[in-house]
Design an enzyme around this catalytic site. Structure first.
Site, PDB file in Angstrom:
ATOM      1  CG  ASP A   1     -70.584  -6.301 -39.122  1.00  0.00           C
ATOM      2  OD1 ASP A   1     -69.510  -5.673 -39.120  1.00  0.00           O
ATOM      3  OD2 ASP A   1     -70.832  -7.244 -38.339  1.00  0.00           O
ATOM      4  CG  HIS A   2     -67.115  -0.819 -42.547  1.00  0.00           C
ATOM      5  ND1 HIS A   2     -66.648  -1.368 -43.724  1.00  0.00           N
ATOM      6  CD2 HIS A   2     -66.946   0.526 -42.689  1.00  0.00           C
ATOM      7  CE1 HIS A   2     -66.215  -0.411 -44.526  1.00  0.00           C
ATOM      8  NE2 HIS A   2     -66.391   0.750 -43.918  1.00  0.00           N
ATOM      9  NE  ARG A   3     -67.949  -7.466 -37.099  1.00  0.00           N
ATOM     10  CZ  ARG A   3     -68.498  -8.259 -36.174  1.00  0.00           C
ATOM     11  NH1 ARG A   3     -67.718  -8.798 -35.229  1.00  0.00           N
ATOM     12  NH2 ARG A   3     -69.795  -8.501 -36.162  1.00  0.00           N
TER      13      ARG A   3
ATOM     14  CG  LEU B   1     -71.495  -6.201 -46.319  1.00  0.00           C
ATOM     15  CD1 LEU B   1     -72.929  -5.716 -46.201  1.00  0.00           C
ATOM     16  CD2 LEU B   1     -71.319  -7.006 -47.596  1.00  0.00           C
TER      17      LEU B   1
END
Length: 450
Positions: free
Chosen positions: A420-422, A424
């Site tokens: 999850d780019h939020r 990491l």
């Protein structure tokens, strides 16, 4: 005295379930906690025990029927089973709807239902529905009229439009297919029931059966979206469109891992457990979580915080006849390698047998999916909702690889980490994947990094 048992919420926020198989029939004698029925929820198969002792009077739901939580599914009492309405030749018998109970002091005392351990009492039951059926219309109240003596020449009249029409499910389907309003039919069946002949009489030159569908339809297979497939679809859509996914890849030389697997299989200490490369992949992921705790986290939108877990409930994706299930090993980071092997084997076997319980499937924190077992090299897995990362492991096979300056056959595998780019960014996700690869290239790092 008859007691009604309603479908309970078995502890996973259940709103409905499918009746898979009845373990009793009308007339059977049951004791408290005898298994009555097996149901399929969105996640698992669950056996429901009886909260009452007595005789099964009537089953109120058929196998394959979807029932809302709180709806009555069986009547248990001290009387004999009630006979079902006779079916017409060539038609299945329709389920008999229970007559409304009279308001008596004893009925009022039982209105809350008996307590089933872990389920609690219930309120008034909502109506059952069959899968795909619209909500039933409530019959309009009718004024009572003075009774008139029937004469032999009297013909049964159809019920007033808007009233309840008695007809079996196959007859109702035939009427829908032919565009016939059942309220206009002259009922000739027992008790004023509309029959197949009554429906066909309203269609000039009607065929004996509805016309066949087009040939293309006959070559199609329609699979109902329900149970695990329905839950998986909802979870994947939620995850794909709520968490911004990023996937990073690496190819790892797992030759030393494969050698360690062979040594463990020959070790008497592991004689009674199943040892596979997945066990060491799981251990490598646990080491990486310890070094990169942010990959074991949850995004809390309501409180605007990232919740980093100090424990690891390690999920393992398992392909089962019912669909994909992800049971998880609770507190996997605290287990020895052998204990981890035992728990992985138990969970996988339980899931494949369709016996995974809701608690086995809840509260996972990070997941592994082994696409290599299907001969696949790599994939881009979708996150389980609420988790920050998922690791996909491709097939491990011998391929040419440069090792110590020479091209040699080595056991290689491709690892894919979606995150999850939020929570990491590329650096933290890549570092975590690099740590997993490093442990698989040299399993001794699992000791030196502990």
């Amino acid at each position: 005295m008859n007691q009604r048992f309603a479908l309970p919420d078995v502890g996973e926020g259940l709103t409905e379930a499918e009746i898979v198989s009845w373990k009793v029939t009308a007339g059977d004698t049951v004791a408290v906690n005898d298994v009555l029925v097996e149901i399929e929820t969105a996640k698992s198969l669950v056996e429901l025990p009886s909260p009452y002792a007595g005789t099964v009077v009537r089953l109120l739901a058929a196998e394959g029927e979807t029932v809302d939580v709180g709806a009555d599914i069986v009547v248990i009492g001290d009387g004999a089973a009630e006979p079902a309405e006779p079916a017409e030749p060539g038609e299945p018998a329709a389920p008999v709807e229970p007559a409304p109970a009279e308001a008596t002091p004893s009925a009022a005392a039982d209105s809350s239902g008996a307590t089933l351990v872990g389920y609690g009492t219930r309120e008034a039951a909502p109506p059952r529905r069959r899968r795909g059926a619209p909500a039933a219309q409530q019959p309009a109240p009718q004024q009572s009229a003075p009774a008139r003596p029937a004469t032999p020449q009297q013909v049964p009249q159809p019920p007033a439009r808007g009233g309840h029409v008695l007809a079996k499910p196959p007859v109702r389907k035939l009427a829908r297919d032919l565009g016939v309003d059942l309220a206009t039919a002259q009922p000739t069946g027992p008790g004023g029931t509309v029959t197949r002949a009554d429906v066909l009489a309203l269609v000039p030159s009607a065929p004996a059966e509805p016309a066949r569908r087009v040939e293309k339809h006959d070559r199609e297979r329609h699979v109902p979206i329900r149970g695990v497939r329905k839950a998986t679809a909802a979870a994947m859509v939620e995850s794909a469109f709520s968490a911004p996914h990023v996937t990073v890849f690496t190819t790892v030389d797992a030759t030393r891992t494969m050698k360690l697997v062979q040594r463990l299989k020959a070790d008497p200490e592991y004689a009674d457990v199943r040892v596979s490369p997945l066990l060491l992949v799981a251990k490598a992921l646990l080491v990486a979580v310890r070094r990169n705790p942010d990959i074991n986290a949850t995004w809390d939108e309501a409180n605007q915080v990232i919740v980093v877990k100090n424990y690891v409930n390690l999920g393992i994706a398992v392909a089962t006849p019912r669909g994909l299930l992800v049971p998880n090993v609770k507190d996997a980071d605290e287990l020895s390698l052998k204990d981890l092997a035992v728990r992985l084997g138990e969970l996988a076997a339980t899931a494949r047998a369709g016996k995974a319980q809701p608690r086995d499937l809840a509260e996972g924190t990070i997941t592994i999916t082994n696409v290599g077992t299907f001969g696949i090299d790599a994939g881009t897995p979708i996150l389980n909702p609420g988790e920050a990362a998922i690791l996909a492991v491709g097939k491990i096979s011998q391929r040419p690889w440069v090792h110590k300056g020479k091209v040699r056959p080595r056991y290689l595998a491709t690892l894919s980490l979606s995150f999850d780019h939020r929570m990491l960014d590329g650096e933290s996700g890549s570092r975590a994947l690099a740590d997993i690869a490093a442990v698989l290239e040299d399993p001794a790092r699992a000791l030196t990094w502990s």
